[in-house]
Design a protein around this motif. Structure first.
Motif: not given
Length: 169
Positions: A39-50, A132-143
């Motif tokens: 899930v975290s990887a998915g959020y990180l992909v979203a940060v890069l691909l928008m 991007r901030i929301c996606f990063l927060i989601g990635a950090l929360a998942a980790v």
């Protein structure tokens, strides 16, 4: 928007058997943790691909794959660490905490998205940085969730004894 997210739902369905196999082989703790990392990887992909809808669809597919892996592991982990007499309470608290978590997360993300807006033809919309901030927060929360899950002690609950020293069937 629903059609762009439909492939993510299909991925959750396709990864459910993977979850079952992982739970059997590695246990619910590891399966839930691996799902959270995906899930975290998915959020990180979203940060890069928008830049285009299809890119966000790819991010959604990755994140939903993680949900498909993790979803069955949570109740399995709860049931494995809860006495049989408290099983209903354990699953009920899980459902309540999921509701509280999604409500709080939605409020936090809404606050972030509305704090940084741009004008688009007279309408204020969140800017790209806010997403991007929301996606990063989601990635950090998942980790963080993946790490917390690995800290759950591994226990097997003994089946309750009945009178006369015999276990129920």
């Amino acid at each position: 928007a629903g059609l762009w997210m439909a492939p993510g739902g299909l991925m959750m369905m396709l990864f459910s058997p993977v979850s079952s196999t992982m739970i059997t082989r590695f246990g619910a703790r590891v399966t839930l943790s691996v799902g959270a990392v995906i899930v975290s990887a998915g959020y990180l992909v979203a940060v890069l691909l928008m830049d285009a809808p299809w890119q966000l669809m790819v991010a959604s597919i990755v994140a939903c794959s993680g949900v498909g892996v993790a979803y069955a592991a949570m109740p399995t982990l709860i049931m494995g660490n809860t006495p049989a007499t408290d099983a209903a309470s354990g699953v009920g608290v899980n459902a309540l905490m999921r509701s509280v978590g999604t409500t709080v997360a939605g409020a936090v993300m809404a606050a972030i998205l509305t704090s940084s807006a741009i004008d688009l033809g007279g309408t204020a919309i969140p800017d790209e940085a806010a997403f991007r901030i929301c996606f990063l927060i989601g990635a950090l929360a998942a980790v963080a969730g993946a790490v917390v899950v690995l800290l759950v002690p591994h226990r097997r609950q003994a089946r309750p004894e009945t009178r006369g020293g015999r276990r129920p069937c």
